[in-house]
Design a protein around this motif. Structure first.
Motif, PDB file in Angstrom:
ATOM      1  N   ASP A 124       7.621   9.666  -4.891  1.00 38.11           N
ATOM      2  CA  ASP A 124       7.721  10.795  -3.673  1.00 38.11           C
ATOM      3  C   ASP A 124       8.708  10.406  -2.609  1.00 38.11           C
ATOM      4  O   ASP A 124       9.298  11.449  -2.192  1.00 38.11           O
ATOM      5  N   LEU A 167       4.099   6.034  -7.392  1.00 40.54           N
ATOM      6  CA  LEU A 167       4.085   7.367  -7.293  1.00 40.54           C
ATOM      7  C   LEU A 167       4.421   7.518  -5.728  1.00 40.54           C
ATOM      8  O   LEU A 167       5.142   8.890  -5.469  1.00 40.54           O
ATOM      9  N   ILE A 183       0.155   2.147  -9.923  1.00 38.66           N
ATOM     10  CA  ILE A 183       0.349   3.479 -10.041  1.00 38.66           C
ATOM     11  C   ILE A 183       0.563   4.283  -8.903  1.00 38.66           C
ATOM     12  O   ILE A 183       1.554   4.863  -8.605  1.00 38.66           O
ATOM     13  N   ALA A 184      -0.484   4.160  -7.954  1.00 39.87           N
ATOM     14  CA  ALA A 184      -0.469   4.906  -6.644  1.00 39.87           C
ATOM     15  C   ALA A 184       0.807   4.455  -5.958  1.00 39.87           C
ATOM     16  O   ALA A 184       1.669   5.222  -5.303  1.00 39.87           O
ATOM     17  N   PHE A 242       0.858  -1.382   0.040  1.00 41.86           N
ATOM     18  CA  PHE A 242       0.032   0.159  -0.087  1.00 41.86           C
ATOM     19  C   PHE A 242       0.890   1.195   0.095  1.00 41.86           C
ATOM     20  O   PHE A 242       2.113   1.052   0.281  1.00 41.86           O
ATOM     21  N   PRO A 243       0.703   2.330  -0.460  1.00 42.09           N
ATOM     22  CA  PRO A 243       1.410   3.335  -1.084  1.00 42.09           C
ATOM     23  C   PRO A 243       2.113   4.059   0.596  1.00 42.09           C
ATOM     24  O   PRO A 243       3.147   4.512   0.474  1.00 42.09           O
ATOM     25  N   ASP A 244       1.131   4.180   1.702  1.00 43.56           N
ATOM     26  CA  ASP A 244       1.967   4.556   2.828  1.00 43.56           C
ATOM     27  C   ASP A 244       3.032   3.666   3.390  1.00 43.56           C
ATOM     28  O   ASP A 244       4.191   4.202   3.458  1.00 43.56           O
ATOM     29  N   ARG A 292       5.932   4.216   0.721  1.00 42.78           N
ATOM     30  CA  ARG A 292       6.724   5.563   0.688  1.00 42.78           C
ATOM     31  C   ARG A 292       7.549   5.407   2.039  1.00 42.78           C
ATOM     32  O   ARG A 292       8.727   5.835   1.984  1.00 42.78           O
ATOM     33  N   ILE A 336      -7.177   5.308  -7.767  1.00 39.79           N
ATOM     34  CA  ILE A 336      -6.532   5.228  -6.398  1.00 39.79           C
ATOM     35  C   ILE A 336      -5.587   6.342  -6.237  1.00 39.79           C
ATOM     36  O   ILE A 336      -5.380   6.870  -5.125  1.00 39.79           O
ATOM     37  N   ALA A 337      -4.381   6.330  -7.095  1.00 43.69           N
ATOM     38  CA  ALA A 337      -3.363   7.259  -7.143  1.00 43.69           C
ATOM     39  C   ALA A 337      -3.960   8.734  -6.710  1.00 43.69           C
ATOM     40  O   ALA A 337      -3.459   9.360  -6.001  1.00 43.69           O
ATOM     41  N   LEU A 361      -3.457  -0.850  -7.286  1.00 39.19           N
ATOM     42  CA  LEU A 361      -2.485   0.012  -6.694  1.00 39.19           C
ATOM     43  C   LEU A 361      -1.168   0.282  -7.620  1.00 39.19           C
ATOM     44  O   LEU A 361      -0.247   0.919  -6.833  1.00 39.19           O
ATOM     45  N   LEU A 402      -5.680   9.213  -3.545  1.00 46.91           N
ATOM     46  CA  LEU A 402      -4.612   9.228  -2.196  1.00 46.91           C
ATOM     47  C   LEU A 402      -4.008  10.553  -2.230  1.00 46.91           C
ATOM     48  O   LEU A 402      -3.517  11.090  -1.326  1.00 46.91           O
ATOM     49  N   MET A 423      -4.461   0.858   4.669  1.00 43.65           N
ATOM     50  CA  MET A 423      -3.708   2.173   5.263  1.00 43.65           C
ATOM     51  C   MET A 423      -4.299   2.455   6.556  1.00 43.65           C
ATOM     52  O   MET A 423      -3.743   3.220   7.181  1.00 43.65           O
TER      53      MET A 423
END
Lengths: 302, 302
Positions: A223, A219, A215-216, A181-183, A186, B215-216, A213, B219, B261
């Protein structure tokens, strides 16, 4: 303007799973098309047991046909020292070694413990007849199909264990299942970069789009300062030993997104889509991605 | 723990585009299922010309069947004062008015200039027989199918023009075409919140997943402090007047992502997926999303 490197892994991570096996001529045409589209880094195949993965048994023919185009980096995956040495003998200058952070996944993927994999990586580094670039793919850095969520400290220990063997390499931080997951991405990518990143030690993000998910997550890695991304044309791919993991994040989705964010990939989206069109109709190809499926004028006018 | 509100718009943004028209009983069953799954805000339909959009002509029956469940907010879309007054007469307490930031899109969508739309919103506010909550959906806040990229200052002027009419409302900042990019979303949503946000003035993000950015983008809005998100079960949707725009970001993809998340949505993913299963098989439904298509144990075990 910011610049990223895309490592096209479709010819390896994608084609390795396709049944029936893709004809060598088609593989070569896809690889050539990708290079013509501006792909600067290409994971062209794997030196693996032809009994375990017959899809990769023509890797030498593919490599011979591609050659060594100026300014491009051609790599191959090797799951063990033997594969790495064969790759070097075949003239490859960049080897993608792979170790799973999850013990269970490593056993499933390469039939040995992670300690044995590290020992074998040491053998490769010690016995290699010449210098080569090393990419170490750490599989299941976020989630494992057998063990669930993966501890971040454990990922760090794996990075340290590799750095004890060689001071210069690129880590491929892999979301093998697409359940990162993005968090999480990152946080972990930021931690790895700040703790271990240097001129000689790089980090790349390798994601799958199984849960939408892709692309998310890419990215989120961006970041965190990551500038190297694995992706597969047409969203080809999936890991045959990670049950249910579908394709890699589609190269064209990533290129489309970055281009529209003012981030340079060096890849021509028009040409890339033409290659994707060719790849996705190959019998057995398991494809994904979004922008490929849209009317072309809506994508490339962006 | 962070909390977000999901506004389920499938029964409006999704069902409005379906041919053949979905039977009223199916619409009611989907709405009821969504409320049972924990959806707290539901855009249940629209008061629009039955000639232009016959799919919404049973909105009163749907509303009557849903009733006014405790602790839930039921809204309907109205493209003009007439629709808004009809909605109020039908007992609705929350109206989603819509104006496109792009002049060309507003003409295409509601057959009038943006100035005329604002004048009509003023009429609705002035002539409404009772108080109601106002959501103002600003369509094409990022990209317009006719005019391309939309200027951020222009979006701000629209916000200011609305605030001159009423001090309390929620703006729906809409990526109508799915061509918003996360950096644009983060920047604009952050700017709107910091310049205009208050206890009385809220901002919600309404996204589409056409290019795999759903989703991106959501978020990115979340990162900018946004806590209200529109989404449609099963990725239903698309705007019939924005050529090629496909479905809204799927509610289940968003709930899955937020849940993993550690962000609370209050929605039960298991139950939501059961509703999505029901919605996506409706004849003519144009569906999207990712997690719905996966083996159920891989999604809900997360």
């Amino acid at each position: 303007m910011s610049v990223v490197e895309i490592v096209e892994v479709g010819p390896r991570d994608g084609f390795q799973a396709v049944v029936p096996i893709i004809p060598t001529a088609d593989k070569i045409a896809v690889c050539q098309g990708l290079l013509d589209a501006g792909v600067t880094r290409l994971e062209a195949g794997a030196f693996v047991s032809p009994k375990a993965i017959p899809q990769m048994s023509d890797v030498r023919e593919v490599l011979a046909a591609i050659g060594a185009p100026t300014g491009r980096r051609i790599s191959v995956l090797a799951p063990n020292a033997k594969g790495g040495l064969l790759a070097l003998a075949a003239g490859v200058d960049e080897i993608v070694f792979v170790i799973s952070v999850s013990e269970a996944h490593n056993r499933s993927n390469v039939a040995r413990s992670t300690e044995e994999s590290f020992a074998d990586l040491a053998v490769l580094l010690r016995t290699a007849p010449r210098a080569f670039r090393l990419r170490l793919n750490l599989a299941t850095c976020f989630d494992c199909p057998f063990e669930g969520r993966v501890d971040e400290d454990r990922v760090c220990r794996f990075v340290e264990q590799a750095l004890a063997l060689t001071p210069a390499l690129e880590f491929g931080v892999c979301d093998t299942t697409g359940r990162a997951f993005p968090d999480h991405v990152r946080r972990l990518m930021g931690r790895l970069r700040s703790q271990y990143g240097s001129e000689e030690v790089g980090f790349a993000f390798h994601g799958h789009d199984t849960y939408g998910l892709g692309i998310a997550n890419a990215l989120a890695a961006y970041d965190a300062g990551i500038r190297v991304f694995d992706a597969a044309t047409g969203g080809l791919g999936g890991c045959p030993f990670a049950p249910g993991a579908t394709g890699n994040t589609a190269t064209e989705d990533l290129v489309f997104t970055f281009a529209n964010m003012g981030v340079r990939t060096g890849i021509d989206l028009n040409r890339l889509l033409a290659v994707a069109d060719r790849a996705v109709v190959l019998p057995g190809a398991c494809v994904g991605g979004h922008v490929r499926a849209l009317p072309r004028h809506r994508v490339v006018a962006a």
